[in-house]
Design a protein around this motif. Sequence first.
Motif, PDB file in Angstrom:
ATOM      1  N   PRO A 481       6.745  32.790 -27.966  1.00  0.00           N
ATOM      2  CA  PRO A 481       7.301  33.767 -29.177  1.00  0.00           C
ATOM      3  C   PRO A 481       6.221  35.044 -29.017  1.00  0.00           C
ATOM      4  N   ALA A 482       6.833  35.985 -29.770  1.00  0.00           N
ATOM      5  CA  ALA A 482       6.062  37.217 -29.897  1.00  0.00           C
ATOM      6  C   ALA A 482       4.405  36.948 -30.157  1.00  0.00           C
ATOM      7  N   ARG A 483       3.497  37.828 -29.537  1.00  0.00           N
ATOM      8  CA  ARG A 483       2.255  37.429 -29.690  1.00  0.00           C
ATOM      9  C   ARG A 483       1.636  37.580 -31.234  1.00  0.00           C
ATOM     10  N   GLY A 484       1.037  37.231 -31.791  1.00  0.00           N
ATOM     11  CA  GLY A 484       0.593  37.594 -33.030  1.00  0.00           C
ATOM     12  C   GLY A 484      -0.911  38.163 -32.974  1.00  0.00           C
ATOM     13  N   GLU A 485      -1.808  37.616 -33.873  1.00  0.00           N
ATOM     14  CA  GLU A 485      -2.910  38.210 -33.574  1.00  0.00           C
ATOM     15  C   GLU A 485      -3.863  37.686 -32.719  1.00  0.00           C
ATOM     16  N   SER A 486      -3.395  36.451 -32.176  1.00  0.00           N
ATOM     17  CA  SER A 486      -4.595  35.626 -31.192  1.00  0.00           C
ATOM     18  C   SER A 486      -4.529  36.482 -29.968  1.00  0.00           C
ATOM     19  N   LYS A 487      -5.698  36.111 -29.466  1.00  0.00           N
ATOM     20  CA  LYS A 487      -6.179  36.781 -28.179  1.00  0.00           C
ATOM     21  C   LYS A 487      -5.506  36.262 -26.896  1.00  0.00           C
ATOM     22  N   ALA A 488      -5.212  35.051 -26.908  1.00  0.00           N
ATOM     23  CA  ALA A 488      -4.888  34.294 -25.870  1.00  0.00           C
ATOM     24  C   ALA A 488      -3.697  33.180 -26.179  1.00  0.00           C
ATOM     25  N   PRO A 489      -2.866  32.782 -25.390  1.00  0.00           N
ATOM     26  CA  PRO A 489      -1.893  31.577 -25.798  1.00  0.00           C
ATOM     27  C   PRO A 489      -2.516  30.426 -25.779  1.00  0.00           C
ATOM     28  N   ASN A 490      -2.106  29.400 -26.723  1.00  0.00           N
ATOM     29  CA  ASN A 490      -2.747  28.121 -26.496  1.00  0.00           C
ATOM     30  C   ASN A 490      -1.698  27.142 -26.261  1.00  0.00           C
ATOM     31  N   PHE A 491      -2.073  25.777 -26.056  1.00  0.00           N
ATOM     32  CA  PHE A 491      -1.173  24.850 -25.593  1.00  0.00           C
ATOM     33  C   PHE A 491      -1.667  23.442 -26.120  1.00  0.00           C
ATOM     34  N   LEU A 492      -0.599  22.653 -26.643  1.00  0.00           N
ATOM     35  CA  LEU A 492      -0.774  21.186 -26.865  1.00  0.00           C
ATOM     36  C   LEU A 492      -0.174  20.441 -25.788  1.00  0.00           C
ATOM     37  N   VAL A 493      -0.859  19.447 -25.140  1.00  0.00           N
ATOM     38  CA  VAL A 493      -0.295  18.726 -24.089  1.00  0.00           C
ATOM     39  C   VAL A 493      -0.735  17.194 -24.410  1.00  0.00           C
ATOM     40  N   ALA A 494       0.102  16.058 -24.131  1.00  0.00           N
ATOM     41  CA  ALA A 494       0.182  14.840 -24.409  1.00  0.00           C
ATOM     42  C   ALA A 494       0.708  14.194 -23.598  1.00  0.00           C
ATOM     43  N   ALA A 495       0.088  13.042 -23.043  1.00  0.00           N
ATOM     44  CA  ALA A 495       0.685  11.955 -22.071  1.00  0.00           C
ATOM     45  C   ALA A 495       0.407  10.624 -22.626  1.00  0.00           C
ATOM     46  N   MET A 496       1.372   9.687 -22.423  1.00  0.00           N
ATOM     47  CA  MET A 496       0.978   8.070 -22.506  1.00  0.00           C
ATOM     48  C   MET A 496       1.424   7.506 -21.484  1.00  0.00           C
ATOM     49  N   LYS A 497       0.700   6.529 -20.863  1.00  0.00           N
ATOM     50  CA  LYS A 497       0.851   5.773 -19.767  1.00  0.00           C
ATOM     51  C   LYS A 497       2.427   5.071 -19.749  1.00  0.00           C
ATOM     52  N   ASP A 498       2.970   4.865 -18.750  1.00  0.00           N
ATOM     53  CA  ASP A 498       4.102   3.784 -18.586  1.00  0.00           C
ATOM     54  C   ASP A 498       3.171   2.463 -18.827  1.00  0.00           C
ATOM     55  N   PRO A 499       3.909   1.679 -19.682  1.00  0.00           N
ATOM     56  CA  PRO A 499       3.297   0.250 -19.822  1.00  0.00           C
ATOM     57  C   PRO A 499       3.221  -0.565 -18.412  1.00  0.00           C
ATOM     58  N   TYR A 500       4.234  -0.191 -17.458  1.00  0.00           N
ATOM     59  CA  TYR A 500       4.334  -0.871 -16.306  1.00  0.00           C
ATOM     60  C   TYR A 500       3.568  -0.371 -15.245  1.00  0.00           C
ATOM     61  N   SER A 501       2.761   0.771 -15.256  1.00  0.00           N
ATOM     62  CA  SER A 501       2.176   1.580 -14.354  1.00  0.00           C
ATOM     63  C   SER A 501       0.641   1.575 -14.552  1.00  0.00           C
ATOM     64  N   GLY A 502       0.093   2.819 -13.886  1.00  0.00           N
ATOM     65  CA  GLY A 502      -1.516   2.720 -14.005  1.00  0.00           C
ATOM     66  C   GLY A 502      -1.884   3.625 -15.318  1.00  0.00           C
TER      67      GLY A 502
END
Length: 628
Positions: A481-502
Amino acid sequence: MKLPAITLSAIGIAATGFADQIPTKDGVDATVKQKFSPYAGRDFPTQVFWGDTHLHTAVSVDAGTMCRIGQEDAYRFARGEEITTTHGLKAKLSRPLDFLVISDHAEMYGLMPQLLGGDQEILSTETGKRWHKALTSGDDKVVFDTAMEIVASLSGDEVPIKSDRAVKNAWQDYTALADKYNDPGRFTALIGYEWTAIGGNNLHRNVIFRGDASVANQVVPFSQFDSKNPEDLWKHLEGFEKQSGAEVMTIPHNGNLSNGRMFTVETFDGKPLTKEIAERRAHFEKIVEVTQIKGDSEAHPMLSPNDEFADYETWDKSNLNGTEVKKPEMLQWEYTREALKTGLKLEKKLGINPYKFGMIGSSDAHTAMAAVEEENFFGKHSGVEPEPKRWEHMVIEAPDPTYSIKGWQQAAGGYAAVWVRENTREAIFDAMKRKETYATTGPRMIVRFFGGWEFTQEDGASRLPADAGYLKGVPMGGDLPARGESKAPNFLVAAMKDPYSGNLDRIQIVKGWIDGDGKTHEKVYDVVWSGDRKPDEKGKLPAVGNTVDVKKATWENSIGAPELVSFWQDPEFDAEQSAFYYARVIEIPTPRWTAYEAKRFNVEMSKEVPMTTQERAYTSPIWYTPKK
C-alpha cells in the motif's frame, strides 16, 4: 407428557452461587466490545487448499499412447480413492487433494480412446487405420514405435487425423464429468485443457475456466493447429470472454525447457514487445507453474551464483524434445526469478508489467495420477511406473543421447496451494487471479506471507499472524500500500511443517529490484531459521545438518523446527527503486524418491543419482512501486 421440574438444588448447584455466574447485560456488552473471540468478525481467507492444475490422462494424445487410465479415475484418485494403474499396481494418495484440473492436450483432444476403441470415423482414415492396427498388434516394439510417431506428429503443421466431431464429443464428455465430480465445499473440479505449442521450445499453457460446463462448452480447446503463437491464444480467449461474459486464465509452465523463449522482451515473431500484448498477457497470466516433474524453474545457479539453493532439480541440457542444445544466454529468459526482474524493466518501458505473476506448482503427470510424494511417486508417464529399472529408463529420448533425460532425473513435484474462504470453483479461481497462492515441490507445509509498513516485532511473534497481516498490509500476490511514515517496508512470514514431511530448515525472503540505471539485482535473505545457528562473518548460515539414512530411506526430525515465524524489514530499501519480495521455505534433508525406490527394489543406482532432497515452497511475490 409433562416433564418433571428440575430445580437448581436437584442438580447440585447452589441457587445463589449460580445466579452470581449469570452475566449481566452490561457484562455481555463489555465482552463484545473487547472482541473476546479472536475469530469473530474475520473477513479474510483462513484455509489453504491443495491441488494440481496440470494432469493428463488417456485422453491426451501423448499420454494415451501408454496410459490407460481415464478422466473419471483421475478424479477418483485425486479425491483419495484407490485405483489400479496402467501397469496393474494399486495406488492411493496419503491424503486427498482439494481440487484438480485435468488439463488434457487440446491437440486431437480425445483421439486416443476413440482410436483404440475402433471409432469408425477415425478408422476410415488411412492414418487412423494404420495406427489402430499397430497399437493393437501386441508387438511391444511396434506399439512403442507407433506411439513415438504419434507424439512426433504433434510437431507438424497439419492435423494427422482431423475430426471436429470427435474433439467436440470428447470435450463435452469431459466438462460433464467435471460438473459431476465438482462438489462445492468438499472437492473442486476446475475445467481446463493444455494448449501445447509443440516444436521443442516449450511455450505450453494450461487454460483454466472459472465456470461450469455450460460456460466451457461455448468453445472447444484452442490447439497448436489453430496457432502456435501464444498471442493468438490470448486473442482467442479475449474474444471468448467478451462473448460469454465468463472468465478464463492461462498458466505457463516449464520455462526451463523453452530455450530462451518463455519470458523474453520480444513477441513470438521476434519483434519488440508492445504495450497491447503485454497488457493481454498480464490479464490472462496471473500465475506461473514454477515447479513440476520436468524440473524446477524458480532459479538457476548461473543466474543466481550467490544463492546456495538455486540448483534444485535443474533440467538445463536442451529444449523439451532434446533437439536444440541449451546455450547459457538462453537461461535469463527461462527462470521465474529472472522473469520477475525482467518485468520491472518492462514496466518502466511500457507502463505495464507482463511478468507480475504469482507462483504455483503442479505435476504435469501423464499417468492420470496427481501423485508427487517422494515415497508415492508414479512418474512422468506410464512407461516409467515403479519397477526395478525405471531409474534408468528414458523420459525424454533426444537424437543425441547426451541430451536425453533418464528416469532418475524426474522431480517428484509439485502442488499448488491457494488461500481461500471456501472450496469452490469461484473461490479457487479468484485466489489464483489475485495471486494469493504458493508453490511447493510436494509437501503440504502451511505458509503465510504479508507485506506492509506498520508491522512490529510483536506481530511477528503472534500465533495468528494473518490478523495483523490483513489488517496492516497485503498478502502474497499483492502490491504494498501507499508508503506512510515508515522508512522501509516490513514483512510477516510464517510456515508450519507438513506433518508427513521434514521439519523446517529456514525461511528466506528473495528480493529483486531495478536501480536508477535500469539494471536489475537480487538478494536472498535468511530471515528465520531453526536451532541456534549463527551466520558467519560473510553472512552465510551454516547448513542445518542431515539425518537421512539412505539405505533405510528414512530420516529423523531431530533437527529443524516444526514451525517458523518472523518479522523482517528490508535493510537496504531505496524508495526510488521498484522491487518485489517473495518467501522461500526450505525443509531439512529427507529421502528423495530414488532412495525409496532403491530400498523397495533392492537396487544399487549409479553415484550420479541424488538420494536426498530439501523440499521447498515458493510464495507469490509482493511488489513495491515508487510513487510517480
